[in-house]
Motif scaffolding. Structure first.
Motif, mmCIF file in Angstrom:
data_model
loop_
_atom_site.group_PDB
_atom_site.id
_atom_site.type_symbol
_atom_site.label_atom_id
_atom_site.label_comp_id
_atom_site.label_asym_id
_atom_site.label_seq_id
_atom_site.Cartn_x
_atom_site.Cartn_y
_atom_site.Cartn_z
ATOM 1 N N GLY A 193 0.815 -1.220 0.000
ATOM 2 C CA GLY A 193 0.000 0.000 0.000
ATOM 3 C C GLY A 193 0.841 1.259 0.000
ATOM 4 N N VAL A 194 1.934 1.241 0.740
ATOM 5 C CA VAL A 194 2.849 2.383 0.763
ATOM 6 C C VAL A 194 3.448 2.596 -0.628
ATOM 7 N N MET A 195 3.776 1.522 -1.314
ATOM 8 C CA MET A 195 4.347 1.645 -2.661
ATOM 9 C C MET A 195 3.337 2.294 -3.612
ATOM 10 N N PHE A 196 2.091 1.875 -3.536
ATOM 11 C CA PHE A 196 1.053 2.517 -4.343
ATOM 12 C C PHE A 196 0.896 3.982 -3.935
ATOM 13 N N GLY A 197 0.925 4.233 -2.640
ATOM 14 C CA GLY A 197 0.705 5.579 -2.116
ATOM 15 C C GLY A 197 1.788 6.557 -2.499
ATOM 16 N N PHE A 198 3.054 6.144 -2.446
ATOM 17 C CA PHE A 198 4.084 7.122 -2.796
ATOM 18 C C PHE A 198 4.119 7.387 -4.292
ATOM 19 N N ALA A 199 3.739 6.407 -5.104
ATOM 20 C CA ALA A 199 3.639 6.665 -6.545
ATOM 21 C C ALA A 199 2.492 7.639 -6.826
ATOM 22 N N LEU A 200 1.391 7.477 -6.110
ATOM 23 C CA LEU A 200 0.263 8.395 -6.258
ATOM 24 C C LEU A 200 0.654 9.806 -5.835
ATOM 25 N N ALA A 201 1.341 9.916 -4.712
ATOM 26 C CA ALA A 201 1.777 11.233 -4.234
ATOM 27 C C ALA A 201 2.710 11.893 -5.243
ATOM 28 N N TYR A 202 3.595 11.107 -5.851
ATOM 29 C CA TYR A 202 4.530 11.691 -6.820
ATOM 30 C C TYR A 202 3.800 12.146 -8.078
ATOM 31 N N ILE A 203 2.936 11.307 -8.600
ATOM 32 C CA ILE A 203 2.267 11.654 -9.851
ATOM 33 C C ILE A 203 1.315 12.845 -9.665
ATOM 34 N N GLN A 204 0.799 13.015 -8.448
ATOM 35 C CA GLN A 204 -0.062 14.163 -8.156
ATOM 36 C C GLN A 204 0.749 15.377 -7.702
ATOM 37 N N ASP A 205 2.041 15.201 -7.549
ATOM 38 C CA ASP A 205 2.935 16.259 -7.066
ATOM 39 C C ASP A 205 2.515 16.735 -5.676
ATOM 40 N N ARG A 206 2.134 15.805 -4.831
ATOM 41 C CA ARG A 206 1.699 16.112 -3.473
ATOM 42 C C ARG A 206 2.620 15.508 -2.429
ATOM 43 N N HIS A 207 3.841 15.267 -2.803
ATOM 44 C CA HIS A 207 4.807 14.678 -1.887
ATOM 45 C C HIS A 207 5.490 15.781 -1.084
ATOM 46 N N ILE A 208 6.251 15.379 -0.091
ATOM 47 C CA ILE A 208 6.959 16.341 0.751
ATOM 48 C C ILE A 208 8.094 16.955 -0.069
ATOM 49 N N ARG A 209 8.172 18.269 -0.021
ATOM 50 C CA ARG A 209 9.221 18.967 -0.751
ATOM 51 C C ARG A 209 9.625 20.186 0.065
#
Length: 175
Positions: A55-71
């Motif tokens: 689930g984490v693997m799916f989640g971090f890919a989703l966050a990256y593609i949506q550009d909603r990751h920590i930056r």
């Protein structure tokens, strides 16, 4: 390209959501069994951990593609929009390489531990093999099946970073 982007956003979101739902259901059923019957399901403690990793693997890919990751943007906020977009395109290319390295190392890690049994799942896997006669079902009880999530996550990161790179470069050409 928009349809491909939409497909992967939905795919990553569905994978993350289904993983969370499975973790919740397994823990809920296992808790009910423990407190009503006094017995837990033998795989009920370990399997949710492995599902959560996927689930984490799916989640971090989703966050990256949506550009909603920590930056951290303290320095990038001082750049013009165009330079910031060029920088982020470069970061996307680096993340494609990081995803490839993660996929390769996850694959190598999982294949080196292919024969290691998962203590909470091997009994169930052996019973499945006995009842079905399908020797291949033993993979359910191996740790490598769940450690392969690292390789899957690397592939997901490569896909998400590539799609984000394509989106950003198309936006750069327009501006």
């Amino acid at each position: 390209m928009d349809r491909l982007n939409t497909f992967f956003r939905r795919f990553f979101a569905t994978g993350a959501g289904v993983s969370m739902a499975l973790v919740f259901m397994i823990i809920f059923v296992n808790s009910l069994r423990r407190y009503t019957l006094g017995k837990s399901v033998e795989w009920g403690e370990e399997l949710p951990i492995y599902i959560a990793i996927y689930g984490v693997m799916f989640g971090f890919a989703l966050a990256y593609i949506q550009d909603r990751h920590i930056r951290f943007t303290i320095l990038t906020d001082f750049l013009s929009k165009r330079r910031r977009d060029i920088l982020f395109c470069g970061v996307d290319l680096v993340m494609i390489a990081v995803g490839a390295a993660l996929a390769w190392s996850g694959y190598a890690f999982a294949t080196r531990r292919a024969a290691v049994d998962s203590s909470g799942l091997i009994g169930t896997a052996k019973r499945l093999v006995e009842s079905t006669g399908i020797e291949g079902m033993i993979w359910i009880g191996r740790v490598s099946t769940y450690q392969f999530a690292i390789a899957v996550g690397g592939v997901f990161l490569m896909i998400a970073a590539f799609l984000k790179f394509m989106e950003r470069s198309a936006a750069l050409k327009v501006s």
